[in-house]
Motif scaffolding. Structure first.
Motif, mmCIF file in Angstrom:
data_model
loop_
_atom_site.group_PDB
_atom_site.id
_atom_site.type_symbol
_atom_site.label_atom_id
_atom_site.label_comp_id
_atom_site.label_asym_id
_atom_site.label_seq_id
_atom_site.Cartn_x
_atom_site.Cartn_y
_atom_site.Cartn_z
ATOM 1 N N SER A 1 0.804 -1.238 0.149
ATOM 2 C CA SER A 1 -0.137 -0.107 -0.069
ATOM 3 C C SER A 1 0.926 1.191 -0.007
ATOM 4 O O SER A 1 1.752 1.246 0.674
ATOM 5 C CB SER A 1 -0.936 -0.042 1.260
ATOM 6 O OG SER A 1 -1.764 -1.043 1.126
ATOM 7 N N LEU A 2 0.505 2.195 -0.739
ATOM 8 C CA LEU A 2 1.325 3.452 -0.768
ATOM 9 C C LEU A 2 0.406 4.724 -0.561
ATOM 10 O O LEU A 2 -0.499 4.980 -1.093
ATOM 11 C CB LEU A 2 1.770 3.606 -2.203
ATOM 12 C CG LEU A 2 2.540 4.862 -2.584
ATOM 13 C CD1 LEU A 2 3.966 4.690 -1.778
ATOM 14 C CD2 LEU A 2 2.851 5.093 -4.063
ATOM 15 N N ARG A 3 0.856 5.147 0.598
ATOM 16 C CA ARG A 3 -0.047 6.285 1.204
ATOM 17 C C ARG A 3 0.805 7.488 0.953
ATOM 18 O O ARG A 3 1.833 7.805 0.975
ATOM 19 C CB ARG A 3 -0.078 6.116 2.718
ATOM 20 C CG ARG A 3 -1.105 6.884 3.478
ATOM 21 C CD ARG A 3 -0.989 6.910 4.799
ATOM 22 N NE ARG A 3 -1.932 7.625 5.507
ATOM 23 C CZ ARG A 3 -3.070 7.462 5.889
ATOM 24 N NH1 ARG A 3 -3.490 6.030 5.684
ATOM 25 N NH2 ARG A 3 -3.955 8.204 6.722
ATOM 26 N N ASN A 4 -0.118 8.480 0.297
ATOM 27 C CA ASN A 4 0.222 9.967 -0.030
ATOM 28 C C ASN A 4 -0.157 10.731 1.237
ATOM 29 O O ASN A 4 -1.321 10.760 1.690
ATOM 30 C CB ASN A 4 -0.538 10.715 -1.256
ATOM 31 C CG ASN A 4 -0.276 11.739 -1.557
ATOM 32 O OD1 ASN A 4 0.107 12.520 -0.703
ATOM 33 N ND2 ASN A 4 -0.057 12.003 -2.919
ATOM 34 N N MET A 5 0.757 11.213 1.979
ATOM 35 C CA MET A 5 0.713 11.869 3.232
ATOM 36 C C MET A 5 -0.020 13.104 3.186
ATOM 37 O O MET A 5 -0.618 13.740 4.035
ATOM 38 C CB MET A 5 2.104 11.926 4.018
ATOM 39 C CG MET A 5 2.413 10.742 4.378
ATOM 40 S SD MET A 5 1.718 9.755 5.538
ATOM 41 C CE MET A 5 2.115 10.834 7.251
ATOM 42 N N ALA A 6 0.122 13.767 1.985
ATOM 43 C CA ALA A 6 -0.646 15.216 1.755
ATOM 44 C C ALA A 6 -2.072 14.915 1.975
ATOM 45 O O ALA A 6 -2.602 15.724 2.380
ATOM 46 C CB ALA A 6 0.168 15.970 0.650
ATOM 47 N N THR A 7 -2.321 13.953 0.844
ATOM 48 C CA THR A 7 -3.841 13.862 0.621
ATOM 49 C C THR A 7 -4.586 12.805 1.548
ATOM 50 O O THR A 7 -5.801 12.782 1.618
ATOM 51 C CB THR A 7 -4.257 13.410 -0.677
ATOM 52 O OG1 THR A 7 -3.537 12.235 -0.927
ATOM 53 C CG2 THR A 7 -3.482 14.239 -1.812
ATOM 54 N N GLY A 8 -3.790 11.753 2.056
ATOM 55 C CA GLY A 8 -4.344 10.822 2.927
ATOM 56 C C GLY A 8 -4.812 9.658 1.949
ATOM 57 O O GLY A 8 -5.100 8.585 2.457
ATOM 58 N N GLU A 9 -4.700 10.003 0.658
ATOM 59 C CA GLU A 9 -5.043 8.598 -0.219
ATOM 60 C C GLU A 9 -4.090 7.736 -0.059
ATOM 61 O O GLU A 9 -3.017 7.455 0.275
ATOM 62 C CB GLU A 9 -5.017 9.224 -1.793
ATOM 63 C CG GLU A 9 -6.161 9.816 -2.264
ATOM 64 C CD GLU A 9 -5.931 10.500 -3.471
ATOM 65 O OE1 GLU A 9 -5.512 9.644 -4.166
ATOM 66 O OE2 GLU A 9 -6.500 11.741 -3.403
ATOM 67 N N GLN A 10 -4.648 6.419 -0.161
ATOM 68 C CA GLN A 10 -3.960 4.980 0.000
ATOM 69 C C GLN A 10 -4.418 4.064 -1.235
ATOM 70 O O GLN A 10 -5.524 3.966 -1.394
ATOM 71 C CB GLN A 10 -3.982 4.504 1.364
ATOM 72 C CG GLN A 10 -2.966 3.522 1.759
ATOM 73 C CD GLN A 10 -3.076 3.391 3.172
ATOM 74 O OE1 GLN A 10 -3.133 4.218 4.181
ATOM 75 N NE2 GLN A 10 -3.083 1.897 3.320
ATOM 76 N N SER A 11 -3.361 3.494 -2.022
ATOM 77 C CA SER A 11 -3.535 2.807 -2.892
ATOM 78 C C SER A 11 -2.885 1.232 -3.030
ATOM 79 O O SER A 11 -1.712 1.443 -2.506
ATOM 80 C CB SER A 11 -3.367 3.349 -4.386
ATOM 81 O OG SER A 11 -2.276 3.739 -4.523
ATOM 82 N N ARG A 12 -3.446 0.416 -3.449
ATOM 83 C CA ARG A 12 -2.391 -0.992 -3.202
ATOM 84 C C ARG A 12 -2.086 -0.999 -4.880
ATOM 85 O O ARG A 12 -2.663 -0.832 -6.009
ATOM 86 C CB ARG A 12 -3.510 -2.063 -3.217
ATOM 87 C CG ARG A 12 -3.890 -2.126 -1.793
ATOM 88 C CD ARG A 12 -4.539 -3.482 -1.377
ATOM 89 N NE ARG A 12 -4.599 -3.702 -0.155
ATOM 90 C CZ ARG A 12 -4.559 -5.178 0.382
ATOM 91 N NH1 ARG A 12 -4.647 -5.949 -0.191
ATOM 92 N NH2 ARG A 12 -4.667 -5.191 1.793
#
Lengths: 547, 547
Positions: free
Chosen positions: A422-433
């Motif tokens: 899982s990769l989480r974008n800390m600025a947006t909080g979006e997380q994707s596999r």
């Protein structure tokens, strides 16, 4: 054991990472400019015989040296500046060094001054000098270095004000001052023009009237001279005015001829006319300058003072060689410049150098996290691994937020089973596999290199802000503009040196709003750049049409 | 005025450009590795309160400090190493710094030692440390940094020998030594194994027999222990042998468990098994190490000693904080490493950083030379301009030879009239006329960037020598192989991290002889790399066929 209190000496400072990261990046860019101009690095000891370092320093400066007796009873001191050691090197290795000798040197110097805002007892100097030639091409080269450093650091709105010390000797003749010490005092007064204004200088110079042939009429002539620089004139016309004022003084006329030559050479070397300004109020405090002098001012920070200065000093470098050796140089006031850029909000802050934090979900999946870390680093992505395998994920994410990592990789047991992360974008909080094999690509797709420096990069989430393009170095190559879904809007290429401009001018008007990111690739072959751009235009069907 | 003799202090040295150029390049690559591992830069003052710097230094070390009273009557000293200042920083900014705190620091330290070959009174340390965690992942990270630095500097044939200090406590229990001071003496003896061999160590340890419970039988056990590392065993089996020897000692068994964990983590982080070797003779001289210790040896320079070393030291960093703070670190012996690379002829020498000298044919054509200089620099080519407009061309060419510039631009009146320049290859003496607009391209075609570092480059006149490919950084991107006429023989691409390997393996056998050069371009997008390679294969019809 009694605890020792942790403290540092008054006037000294620690550079914690938050300050040191942008500082290191700035220094790297400055080095790149120095080397592009053919300056080679030199380093000399911090500690030298006091006899050497004191050189021509007057009694005022002498007091500021850190000077002591070493274990061998030698009278030694920490260096006060870098030029005197250059003079020693030039004398000591005279048979090994080519002339002219062009070197850059960066490092700390020490002065036991009263600490004040922005004044420290240990600070860095970044100098370039050209030793062993009286060619005015060398003076122009230094001004061109000045311009290129400002450009490499993306400093907007500045002016390089330049002058020639010989003009003051012409002025001295014109106002009839017979005593050089009085003229020196007049020059020290003029030197404060920027700080105290005309009234302040007038008050100071008035005190000299009556000394060594300095008359009230002479005082008025001084201000007439200083005002010749005012108004909107072309540089050539400005120099002409100064020359006609100083007509009859051999040194004054020579100084003006030198100004003209230095200006012509600097512009021929690519320094734009609009950043250059002849200015007879420029003196430079240090009294060893003999010809060209220049200082660099930021127009958005009036009163801040010069951030990069230098000039020709033909009397110092020969000190140990026993002969006169001409020299010209320039010094970047790195810490002043950093303060200035901070004040102008032009210094990209960074709490960490790493782009990604790889978390460790549990001891059992530690190996999977290490594998992800290793893959990212192998691909050149600066990556931090979370080291406490027992910490909860929440704590690790909080740490990532505090350290300012833009991306976080989560590699837990579920992810490992499915071969994803899982990769989480800390600025947006979006997380994707993402499949493990695509991790590096996904990080590259979501990461903006804050300091691409050379050769390649991607700027993501770019809203066509000028400062993102400013990060692209002046190289040749190809570029792709994309929308928010990574779709290609436009491709193009640029010849050597022109990539940032080409990107900047590639789209306009309403198209701009659609551009969200761009990639760029340095290609050290213009033929290949063109070919690649043709290919891309043909195959990718960019939405905005072919370039 | 009497001439002052130019000289430097005994034990100090100047780094002239010839030494400084490769040194600067090496340091740049090391920084790149440190940052890739998520270490952030820190800088601290050179001068501190003596009370702070002396820290835990024993009386022997104390004598070597440059210590004096400053103008304010303070007892100050120049730093002796970097770790003690790190300890101070950790205590002083405890509320601002995250834990773990990972920093790198590079800079000079001073020791008033007797100068000897390769030993100076001012020298650089390059340290990374991880402070505030006892996780053995941190130990493994340090070993991985070691490996990555060696790889980034293209050092061949080396081994990272690692051990754990707890094993010696296990050994102490096994041989029944009751007095810790005697065991310390035994360890100091073992530490010399590399220098003096078994016989030397035996002679030294024999002197301790009879003290604090150390018996002749104990002496034999020590050598039995040290020899457990000999022979060709897998690391796991080697650790197993050590563990069974130390069975029953809690510290000994814990040390072996730590060895196992550090080894497993290091290999999971990508360190190849073949560069790692468990070695119970590794002690590390400094006595503050408490766990993992490691040293790096060059197999082609037996007896040279370690070029990069470190370990875990849990007792030092908390000195000023008043609590125990675990820490592990590694230090690159940069000057030792440079000496070693020089001895192995692996250090690319350079007399100048510039690729081109632009000559000035005559004062009348000076402007044309400046234009050429400016165009080259704008395109990022490091360029020196000859500064004496009156010097004959022969003198200028001689200067170019002495300085080692690979290329010279001649821009005389004939050239200017025709809008061309002459480009002279200094190695071959060949000279060709080139339209001004193609100057930059021609320079790129004939110039090998000695330090491409990141992202793009061209290696010309490459005879498929391994060291040319070694200069390519481990990135992803595309490459083109060419023959002597710039014709494309082969194109291909590589995923992130794999470009050097892909180039290395791209041709084999008789094809190799035909390859004379290669270009490579970092592309931070694997999809784009593949697409570009497809395009190139389609359009360029590479002679060796499609990749």
């Amino acid at each position: 054991m009694a605890r020792i209190e942790p403290r540092i000496l008054k006037g000294f400072r620690d550079y914690l990472p938050e300050v040191m990261i942008p500082r290191t990046r700035l220094l790297r860019r400055i080095v790149e400019v120095f080397e592009r101009y053919g300056f080679d690095p030199l380093d000399t000891p911090s500690l030298e015989y006091a006899e050497i370092l004191l050189g021509k320093a007057g009694p005022e400066a002498e007091k500021l040296f850190y000077r002591f007796e070493d274990q061998g009873g030698r009278d030694v001191a920490l260096r006060y500046e870098l030029t005197i050691s250059l003079a020693r090197v030039v004398a000591q290795y005279r048979n090994d060094l080519s002339r002219p000798f062009k070197r850059y040197q960066m490092g700390p110097v020490w002065r036991a001054e009263s600490p004040a805002r922005g004044r420290f007892r240990e600070f860095w100097q970044c100098d370039v000098d050209i030793v062993g030639t009286d060619s005015l091409l060398a003076d122009a080269e230094c001004i061109a270095v000045d311009y290129s450093v400002m450009r490499a650091l993306n400093v907007p709105n500045y002016v390089i004000r330049f002058n020639n010390r010989k003009l003051f000797r012409g002025l001295q003749a014109r106002i009839g001052v017979s005593d050089n010490a009085v003229m020196d005092a007049v020059m020290r007064g003029i030197d404060k023009f920027d700080k105290v204004g005309e009234a302040g200088v007038r008050a100071e110079l008035t005190g000299q009237v009556g000394n060594g042939g300095f008359t009230a009429a002479g005082l008025e002539l001084v201000f007439e001279f200083l005002k010749l620089a005012e108004g909107n004139l072309a540089t050539a016309a400005r120099i002409e005015k100064l020359a006609s004022f100083l007509k009859g003084s051999e040194l004054g006329e020579r100084g003006c001829a030198e100004l003209r030559e230095v200006y012509d050479n600097a512009t021929a070397l690519g320094v734009p006319d609009e950043v250059l300004r002849v200015d007879p109020t420029i003196v430079r405090g240090l009294d060893y300058y003999t010809g060209t002098v220049f200082e660099t001012f930021l127009l958005d920070l009036p009163g801040f003072g010069s951030v990069m200065s230098g000039g020709r000093y033909d009397g110092l470098i020969g000190l140990f060689a026993g002969e006169e050796i001409p020299a010209v140089g320039i010094s970047v006031g790195i810490d002043r410049l950093i303060s200035a850029l901070e004040e102008l909000k032009l210094l990209p802050k960074a709490r960490s150098t790493a782009a990604v934090l790889v978390t460790v979900f549990a001891p059992e999946t530690q190996g999977y996290s290490l594998k992800a870390t290793s893959a990212l680093r192998k691909a050149g992505v600066p990556t931090e691994l979370y080291l406490d395998t027992k910490a909860k994920l929440g704590k690790q994410l909080k740490y990532a937020g505090k350290r300012g990592f833009p991306l976080v990789v989560i590699a837990g047991p579920e992810e490992e089973k499915e071969g994803v992360v899982s990769l989480r974008n800390m600025a947006t909080g979006e997380q994707s596999r993402i499949p493990f094999s695509q991790l590096v690509q996904a990080v590259q797709d979501n990461y903006v290199d804050p300091d691409p420096g050379v050769a390649t990069g991607r700027s993501w989430d770019w809203e066509f802000r000028a400062d993102m393009i400013d990060r692209v170095p002046p190289v040749g190559g190809v570029y792709l503009l994309r929308n928010g879904n990574h779709e290609v809007l436009k491709c193009g290429w640029a010849t050597f040196g022109n990539l940032p401009d080409a990107i900047r001018e590639s789209v306009s008007g309403e198209q701009r709003a659609e551009v969200k990111a761009f990639d760029w690739y340095e290609v050290r072959d213009d033929r290949l750049s063109q070919m690649l751009a043709d290919f891309m235009n043909e195959k990718l069907n960019p939405k905005f049409g072919k370039a």
